[in-house]
Write a protein that holds these residues in place. Structure first.
Motif, short mmCIF file in Angstrom:
data_model
loop_
_atom_site.label_atom_id
_atom_site.label_comp_id
_atom_site.label_asym_id
_atom_site.label_seq_id
_atom_site.Cartn_x
_atom_site.Cartn_y
_atom_site.Cartn_z
N ARG A 42 -1.27 7.93 19.91
CA ARG A 42 -0.66 7.92 18.63
C ARG A 42 -0.77 6.52 18.12
NH1 ARG A 42 4.93 8.93 20.72
NH2 ARG A 42 4.03 7.69 22.54
N VAL A 43 -1.31 6.22 16.76
CA VAL A 43 -1.62 5.20 16.26
C VAL A 43 -1.08 5.02 14.83
CG1 VAL A 43 -3.79 3.89 15.48
CG2 VAL A 43 -3.88 5.49 17.33
N LEU A 44 -0.59 3.68 14.65
CA LEU A 44 -0.02 3.15 13.48
C LEU A 44 -0.86 2.03 13.06
CD1 LEU A 44 3.93 3.48 14.12
CD2 LEU A 44 2.55 4.82 12.59
N ARG A 45 -0.74 1.71 11.61
CA ARG A 45 -1.36 0.58 11.23
C ARG A 45 -0.60 -0.22 10.14
NH1 ARG A 45 -5.03 0.34 6.74
NH2 ARG A 45 -5.22 2.65 6.70
N LEU A 46 -0.35 -1.37 10.47
CA LEU A 46 0.29 -2.26 9.58
C LEU A 46 -0.45 -3.42 8.75
CD1 LEU A 46 3.57 -2.79 9.19
CD2 LEU A 46 3.31 -4.34 11.07
N ASP A 47 -0.89 -3.08 7.53
CA ASP A 47 -1.58 -4.16 6.81
C ASP A 47 -1.08 -3.83 5.59
OD1 ASP A 47 -3.19 -2.15 5.71
OD2 ASP A 47 -4.55 -2.41 7.18
N SER A 48 -1.45 -4.88 4.57
CA SER A 48 -0.98 -4.73 3.22
C SER A 48 -1.40 -3.47 2.68
CB SER A 48 -1.33 -5.84 2.15
OG SER A 48 -2.65 -6.38 2.32
N ASP A 49 -2.25 -2.71 3.04
CA ASP A 49 -2.83 -1.46 2.60
C ASP A 49 -1.41 -0.37 2.59
OD1 ASP A 49 -4.91 -2.15 1.17
OD2 ASP A 49 -6.19 -2.08 3.10
N THR A 50 -1.09 -0.57 4.02
CA THR A 50 -0.17 0.57 4.28
C THR A 50 1.43 0.47 4.12
OG1 THR A 50 0.34 -0.32 6.61
CG2 THR A 50 -1.62 1.32 6.42
N VAL A 51 1.58 -1.04 3.74
CA VAL A 51 3.13 -1.09 3.35
C VAL A 51 3.37 -1.25 1.84
CG1 VAL A 51 3.46 -2.36 5.63
CG2 VAL A 51 2.87 -3.66 3.45
N GLY A 52 2.48 -0.80 0.99
CA GLY A 52 2.76 -0.80 -0.45
C GLY A 52 4.12 -0.02 -0.94
N ARG A 53 4.16 0.91 -0.29
CA ARG A 53 5.68 1.46 -0.78
C ARG A 53 7.02 0.72 -0.25
NH1 ARG A 53 7.87 5.49 1.80
NH2 ARG A 53 6.13 5.36 3.15
N ARG A 54 7.95 0.81 -0.95
CA ARG A 54 9.18 0.01 -0.58
C ARG A 54 9.57 0.75 0.72
NH1 ARG A 54 13.77 -2.44 -4.25
NH2 ARG A 54 15.32 -2.59 -2.60
N GLY A 55 10.06 0.06 1.55
CA GLY A 55 10.36 0.60 2.98
C GLY A 55 9.50 1.26 3.93
N ALA A 56 8.02 1.04 3.59
CA ALA A 56 7.17 1.54 4.25
C ALA A 56 7.03 0.44 5.75
CB ALA A 56 5.83 1.70 3.69
N HIS A 57 7.29 -0.84 5.32
CA HIS A 57 7.03 -1.65 6.46
C HIS A 57 7.98 -1.38 7.47
CE1 HIS A 57 7.43 -5.68 8.33
NE2 HIS A 57 6.30 -5.96 7.80
N ARG A 58 9.20 -1.06 7.04
CA ARG A 58 10.38 -0.70 7.98
C ARG A 58 10.15 0.43 8.75
NH1 ARG A 58 16.00 -1.05 8.95
NH2 ARG A 58 16.15 -2.61 7.42
N GLU A 59 9.45 1.39 8.11
CA GLU A 59 9.23 2.71 8.88
C GLU A 59 8.38 2.40 9.81
OE1 GLU A 59 8.30 5.55 5.87
OE2 GLU A 59 10.17 5.19 4.64
#
Ligand code: ADP
Ligand code: ZN
Ligand code: ZN
Length: 733
Positions: free
Chosen positions: A509-526
């Motif tokens: 199970r893979v997640l990616r954290l970079d400025s393309d995936t955290v655009g939406r407010r709250g996405a970083h936290r999720e």
């Protein structure tokens, strides 16, 4: 007395006070810190009142035309700081001033909403024959301040019932200020502080000692290895400052200002904390400023610009990760938050704590060998956990042995082992997108941004993007140069790493954290919460995964390519690489299972890499300092950079030559490097040349730069060329 006004035109030529008469209608209302409208030339411009004094020629004084806000926008304190910034960074004073007050300029004022209250005068009326009114009355007793609609809805009646009650004088309608609280929807979990360990106690008590001393500024450098509990030292120091009636500032790099960090601060200090970062709405930022101005909040937690937060009495200023380049603002005013913090602390007699696992050379050399800072050290991880063991993987060998993939066999095995043990993995690559270089195999054409001299990055969306100006275009199927079908996608970004991982480990199970995936407010936290909760096995990301994450389940950190930052044309390239590797390695082994780090590199012998491998800050410091001394770079010298930009390359080059002459003509002892094209030769359709000035003292540097700028604005040639000065530049690109 006449008002001294700084006009809000960011031009060197008008960076001085102009006198205006205060008409009787505004007498007493115009104060230091007021924003006013004044006639200037043939128009009216905004200005800021910075003092009162008799005008030299009272005869031709003009009147202040209008007062633009109710109260003052800045304090004499802030004005002094702005004036210092203007002199230090060679920027117009209004620019510095506006950097401090801009949150107050973005919105009109507090948000006001109409609400309903029970009229104070009357006794509980008799509602026995009016059950609907009774319901409304019951609700309003419990929840005064609701709007007409909210109240009607809560009572289950039509709004007209409410209207009748207002008409009868049972309810009154009033305006109230509604606070736009950025943390509104966060639960406020009170968190009990842990018992400090020995080194933490020592550090905290030194800071408290300094807080209790009267007199000048004191500076501490808190050098603590990753996971040693620096945040806990900050929290205790802040609590001590508050207990002494002082206010505190805590600055962190923007990307480390995670929801988790905010939770920790809110959990400890509740509503006393005001949070300032770039994702707030203008209204939220305005309200946080107001809470600080009124003293309702006494702690600021924020990114770079929070150093300008309006605190009456800053007693403690903390910069976490003080080595971070993001503390430098890369547009005018080009200030460094650490430099400003030190100055501010000087005015306020405050205590400064600079913290890092990898202090900047500039700061560390002040903390050893008789420097002005006090060194505090946390040499061990919390709970006696060991630092993770770090292995280097030589990518040259890997290639020789026939592996052309992204992952070395060692890294693949290590990942597989973690997956089978249900432990977690972080993979770090400091480049986003899929493929960072798109090139034609037949004619050699590299697809570049039409506005920048930068190769375009291919994203899985099927578009090519410029990471400097955000230009984007659909990826062509044929080479736009020769029509060939053989277009190659080389170089890798985080998206490609993700795709490869999914191919090699289809069940992970893979997640990616970079400025393309955290655009939406709250996405970083999720994303981070989900990873922390164990809902994913592998987290892939850019710098965002390198900072601040404290996740005990992570037992492996893989660095996909350590060399990206190592060969940048910048004298800090080694330092940045060492810092980045140490930071990202520090995410591993924060739980009881211990941890490991694998660094893939083509330069396994480079000291920035080997020192990071051995957790050897001292060793790195000695090597790098020796090199800086030989080459004459900071901290042994001071630098300033003049960046010349314009649409016509020839003009830019000529202007740069002109500036070089002006520097020589100034006749001060500075060394001049260049003029030369900047490493990024063109951005957003502007060509870029630069000159770097080097000197043994800052004063001389400023003198030379001022002479060059004055000469430049004096000639009137090169009107289409822009020159900006960067004192103590952090980026040489
Ligand atoms: P650093 O910032 O130095 O990398 P952190 O501040 O993230 O380290 O601390 C690492 C972890 O240790 C955090 O989860 C923190 O809550 C915990 N911690 C810090 N100090 C203590 C302590 N004295 N006792 C127990 N846990 C602690
Ligand atoms: Zn081609
Ligand atoms: Zn571009």
């Amino acid at each position: 007395m006449h008002a001294e006004v700084l006009v809000s035109l960011a031009l060197r030529q008008v960076d001085k006070v102009f006198h205006y008469n205060v008409p009787s209608s505004l007498a007493g209302k115009v104060q230091v810190g007021s924003r006013v409208l004044v006639p200037f030339g043939r128009r009216k411009v905004e200005g800021y009142v910075v003092g009162f004094s008799p005008a030299p020629n009272p005869a031709d004084l003009k009147d202040v035309a209008a007062l633009l806000d109710e109260g003052p926008l800045f304090t004499p304190h802030q004005l002094a700081l702005a004036r210092w910034m203007a002199a230090y960074y060679l920027c117009p004073t209004v620019k510095a001033l506006r950097a401090m007050i801009w949150p107050l300029l973005q919105v009109k004022g507090p948000k006001k909403v109409r609400g309903l209250w029970p009229a104070a005068c009357c006794e509980a009326p008799d509602f026995r024959r009016a059950p609907k009114s009774a319901a409304v009355w019951q609700v309003i007793q419990a929840r005064p301040g609701l709007s007409r609609k909210e109240l009607a809805e809560a009572a289950g009646v039509s709004p007209r019932v409410v209207d009748v009650m207002v008409a009868r004088g049972l309810l009154r309608s009033e305006e109230r200020v509604e606070s736009r609280d950025p943390c509104q929807d966060l639960p406020e979990k009170r968190i009990k502080p842990p018992v400090l360990h020995g080194e933490q106690i020592r550090a905290v008590s030194k800071i408290i000692e300094a807080l209790d001393q009267k007199g000048g500024r004191q500076v501490f450098l808190l050098h603590g290895v990753t996971g040693s509990g620096k945040t806990e030292v900050y929290l205790h120091a802040i609590a001590a400052a508050l207990a002494r009636g002082k206010q505190a500032m805590m600055l962190v790099p923007e990307i480390a200002l995670t929801p988790q960090m905010i939770d920790i601060f809110r959990g400890r200090f509740g509503r006393q904390v005001a949070v300032l970062h770039s994702r707030l709405s203008d209204g939220e930022r305005y309200d946080e400023y107001q809470r600080l101005r009124t003293g309702e909040a006494g702690v600021v937690l924020g990114a770079r610009s929070a150093i300008f937060a309006p605190l009456e009495q800053p007693g403690l200023i903390i910069l976490d990760e003080e080595h971070e380049p993001s503390y430098k603002q890369e547009e005018s005013p080009r200030y460094h938050a650490r430099t400003v913090a030190l100055r501010l602390a000087g005015y306020a007699g405050a205590v400064v704590v600079l913290g890092s696992a990898t202090p900047s050379l500039e700061s560390y050399c002040q903390a050893v060998g008789g420097g002005a800072y006090h060194l505090l050290e946390l040499t061990r991880r919390v709970g006696e956990l060991p630092l993770p063991s770090v292995r280097l993987v030589d990518l040259r060998r890997e290639l020789q042995e026939g592996n052309k993939g992204i992952f070395s066999r060692d890294l693949q095995e290590a990942i597989a082992r973690r997956l089978s043990r249900r432990e977690q993995v972080i993979l770090f690559l400091n480049r986003r997108g899929y493929s960072t270089l798109v090139v034609c195999r037949e004619c050699g054409l590299v697809l570049k941004c039409p506005h920048c001299d930068i190769s375009l990055t291919y994203h899985v969306s099927g578009r090519l993007r410029c990471h400097y100006c955000n230009y984007s275009v659909l990826a062509p199927s044929l080479c736009p140069g020769c029509g060939s079908r053989h277009v190659a996608y080389l170089g890798m970004g985080t998206q490609k790493v993700e795709q490869e991982i999914r191919r090699l480990f289809p069940t992970a199970r893979v997640l990616r954290l970079d400025s393309d995936t955290v655009g939406r407010r709250g996405a970083h936290r999720e994303i981070v919460d989900s990873f922390r909760e164990g809902e994913a096995d592998i987290l892939i990301g850019t710098q965002m995964v390198a900072k601040g994450l404290d996740i005990p389940g992570v037992t492996l950190v893989g660095v996909i390519n350590a060399d990206i930052s190592l060969y940048m044309p910048d004298f800090r390239a080694s330092e940045r690489t060492f810092q980045l590797l140490t930071q990202v390695a520090g995410r591993s082994g924060r739980g009881e299972q211990g941890g490991e780090v694998l660094i893939q590199t083509y330069s396994p012998d480079h000291y920035a890499v080997t020192c990071a491998q051995n957790h050897d800050y001292q060793g790195f410091y000695r090597r790098e300092m020796a090199l800086r001394r030989t080459l004459g770079y900071p901290p042994y010298t001071h630098l300033a950079r003049l960046l010349v930009t314009g649409r016509m390359e020839k003009e830019v080059q000529e202007a740069a030559d002109f500036l070089a002459q002006a520097v020589h003509a100034a006749g001060v002892p500075v060394e001049l490097l260049g003029p030369a094209p900047a490493p990024l030769t063109r951005i957003k359709d502007r060509y870029r040349w630069h000159l770097v000035l080097k000197a043994s003292a800052q004063g001389v540097l400023r003198e030379a730069a001022t002479a060059a700028l004055d000469g430049f604005s004096g000639t009137g040639r090169y009107r289409r060329v822009q020159v900006s000065v960067d004192i103590a530049p952090q980026s040489m690109m």
